[in-house]
Write a protein that holds these residues in place. Structure first.
Motif, mmCIF file in Angstrom:
data_model
loop_
_atom_site.group_PDB
_atom_site.id
_atom_site.type_symbol
_atom_site.label_atom_id
_atom_site.label_comp_id
_atom_site.label_asym_id
_atom_site.label_seq_id
_atom_site.Cartn_x
_atom_site.Cartn_y
_atom_site.Cartn_z
ATOM 1 N N ALA A 307 -3.323 6.287 -0.427
ATOM 2 C CA ALA A 307 -1.878 6.257 -0.206
ATOM 3 C C ALA A 307 -1.416 7.461 0.607
ATOM 4 O O ALA A 307 -0.516 7.340 1.453
ATOM 5 C CB ALA A 307 -1.155 6.209 -1.554
ATOM 6 N N ALA A 310 -1.874 7.323 4.462
ATOM 7 C CA ALA A 310 -0.933 6.481 5.204
ATOM 8 C C ALA A 310 0.170 7.297 5.864
ATOM 9 O O ALA A 310 0.838 6.814 6.786
ATOM 10 C CB ALA A 310 -0.324 5.437 4.271
ATOM 11 N N TYR A 311 0.391 8.548 5.423
ATOM 12 C CA TYR A 311 1.404 9.400 6.044
ATOM 13 C C TYR A 311 0.973 9.892 7.433
ATOM 14 O O TYR A 311 1.807 10.263 8.252
ATOM 15 C CB TYR A 311 1.680 10.627 5.168
ATOM 16 N N ASP A 352 10.156 4.119 7.469
ATOM 17 C CA ASP A 352 9.728 2.867 6.842
ATOM 18 C C ASP A 352 10.571 2.528 5.623
ATOM 19 O O ASP A 352 10.171 1.720 4.786
ATOM 20 C CB ASP A 352 8.247 2.918 6.452
ATOM 21 N N LYS A 356 6.177 4.203 2.125
ATOM 22 C CA LYS A 356 4.993 5.023 1.901
ATOM 23 C C LYS A 356 5.195 5.976 0.729
ATOM 24 O O LYS A 356 4.271 6.226 -0.061
ATOM 25 C CB LYS A 356 4.630 5.791 3.168
ATOM 26 N N GLN A 359 4.695 3.921 -2.362
ATOM 27 C CA GLN A 359 3.291 3.600 -2.584
ATOM 28 C C GLN A 359 2.520 4.813 -3.095
ATOM 29 O O GLN A 359 1.645 4.699 -3.966
ATOM 30 C CB GLN A 359 2.674 3.072 -1.290
ATOM 31 N N TYR A 360 2.859 5.992 -2.556
ATOM 32 C CA TYR A 360 2.187 7.217 -2.991
ATOM 33 C C TYR A 360 2.525 7.529 -4.447
ATOM 34 O O TYR A 360 1.644 7.853 -5.258
ATOM 35 C CB TYR A 360 2.602 8.369 -2.076
#
Length: 493
Positions: A307, A310-311, A352, A356, A359-360
């Motif tokens: 996760a 993804a950043y 987004d 993100k 999700q993190y």
């Protein structure tokens, strides 16, 4: 650009994942609750000073050949075990899928185009034209931040958890079989006791009928003796229903239909063995369910890295090499060859809507939940061991007291029968004494069954003969791969 420059660029790009970092926390097993010793183990006698661990075939401590023969069929034939084994293989293939994400993707393309340029265009050849194309495209996303490697790590941990779950299910099924088997043995012993009692009651009925004919006793005594006999006969028949259900359950546990299994009745009682008890610190390595919870926790930790990666920006590289010609006959000639490096692109998400971040945080919360689940599994493991130890200790004391009660009831029954034959007491006194003696012997058998059930429960709570070292390592968790697995063909065994 000269060929040597291309080679340097390609080699440098391929080396990126080897030097790139892996974001996210590295896994370290959190502390779990533990005790220096089991509370209920004080005064416990080990089977042997040097043998403090259960064998792999743990049922052998009960020294019952028929039980051994049944237990050996569980891992091979039980359908729930087969299902769990297939789920483990599924987890292995997920590891292989993650491994493939580290490699580039190659595609073979071929094309044909027939067209005519519009009037007035400046083209080298006017009129109708053909264009044949054949190329190989290679695309690759370097794992700069360890997203793929963290996912691979998570999949390996999950595969190991699946392997532990498989062993936990095998142990649970084996324990369920042993429990059903010993319950059936106790029913056989109770049936033998009732059959023996029926013979004694039948003789008492004959004696009472003879005494009635002699005018010594009344018809009521005969009726009471007859009632007692038939009531006991009904109890013996009722045991058959319970035994049939247990036999059917055993059949299903070894992967057979009930019609395929028939176990002969055996009135002998089973012996309660001494169960070797390991140290509390070893329990964490001995129980497959705790090992599964720990591996799930490691997988959840790796998902935090996935996760977090993804950043960061992603980099995509591509290369094409092929041939292009208006004539199929000259397509595969060096003059028709073309190549290209690219397109190469990088992408960084600027907005987004908080996806993100969500999700993190979800990954971190999932890890926290897995830590709590792991610690709860450890606590439950300690509780189950303590419960079983307490049950065995207390039931043994109760069984000793019950044996004394049975002996006293037997003496009382003998005295009452003599008194009845001498005419000093009525048959009702005989019935009361016989009922008490039979109930005492039945209770003794039930206590024996409870002790056997507690022994099986203790074996299961201690993890059977399993050890964490039996978990597959990273290579085994990925499963065996053949060279044909890398072909884009449905070659499945």
């Amino acid at each position: 650009m000269r060929p040597i420059a291309y080679s340097y660029l390609i080699c440098s790009t391929l080396a990126l994942p080897l030097t790139a970092c892996m974001v996210g926390p590295d896994y370290a097993r959190p502390a779990a609750p533990a005790a220096a010793e089991f509370k209920e183990v004080k005064g416990w006698k080990q089977a042997s000073p040097r043998d403090h661990l259960l064998p792999g075939a743990w049922w052998e401590v009960f020294d019952d050949p028929q039980l051994t023969a049944l237990e050996q069929q569980v891992a091979a034939a039980n359908q729930s075990v087969a299902q769990a084994e297939a789920q483990y293989r599924q987890a292995q293939h997920l590891v292989q899928s993650a491994q493939s994400s580290l490699l580039p993707l190659a595609m073979l393309n071929g094309g044909f185009n027939r067209f005519k340029a519009a009037t007035g265009q400046n083209v080298a050849v006017s009129g109708v034209r053909n264009l044949f194309t054949q190329s190989v495209n290679i695309a690759w996303e370097p794992d700069l931040w360890g997203r793929v490697r963290r996912q691979l790590e998570a999949n390996i941990d999950s595969a190991q958890a699946s392997a532990a779950n498989l062993q936990a299910l095998i142990l649970s099924s084996q324990a369920a079989l042993a429990d059903s088997y010993f319950q059936m043995k106790m029913l056989d012993a109770q049936k033998a006791l009732l059959d023996e009692t029926l013979q004694a009651y039948g003789k008492n009925l004959d004696i009472t009928q003879n005494r009635y004919k002699a005018g010594v006793v009344s018809k009521a005594d005969v009726a009471q003796a007859q009632t007692q006999l038939e009531t006991t006969r009904a109890q013996a028949m009722d045991l058959g229903v319970q035994r049939a259900k247990l036999e059917h359950a055993i059949a299903v546990l070894i992967g057979k239909t009930p019609a395929e299994l028939s176990l002969a009745a055996d009135g002998r009682t089973a012996r309660v063995p001494d169960i070797p008890v390991s140290l509390p610190s070893e329990l964490l390595e001995r129980r497959p369910d705790i090992a599964a919870a720990e591996r799930n926790m490691a997988a959840a930790n790796a998902q935090i890295g996935v996760a977090k990666a993804a950043y960061y920006p992603t980099l995509n590289l591509a290369a094409t090499n092929g041939f292009q010609s208006s004539d199929a006959d000259s397509l595969f000639t060096m003059a028709r060859r073309f190549w290209s490096l690219g397109p190469a692109g990088a992408a960084l998400t600027l907005f987004d809507g908080g996806a993100k971040n969500a999700q993190y945080r979800q990954a971190m919360a999932a890890y926290d939940a897995s830590v709590a689940g792991y610690r709860q599994a450890v606590l439950t493991g300690f509780q189950e061991v303590e419960d079983s130890l307490a049950a065995l200790r207390i039931l043994e004391q109760e069984a000793q007291a019950q044996d004394q009660a049975v002996a006293a009831a037997g003496q009382s029954l003998a005295l009452t029968l003599n008194q009845y034959k001498a005419g000093t007491v009525g048959y009702l006194d005989v019935i009361i004494t016989q009922t008490a003696e039979l109930a005492g012997r039945q209770t003794a058998l039930q206590l024996q069954g409870q002790r056997l059930a507690a022994a099986v429960a203790l074996v299961k709570a201690l993890g059977g003969g399993w050890h964490q070292a039996q978990l597959p390592d990273e290579e085994a968790a990925a499963g065996e791969r053949k060279w044909t697995d890398y072909l884009i063909l449905p070659l499945v065994d």
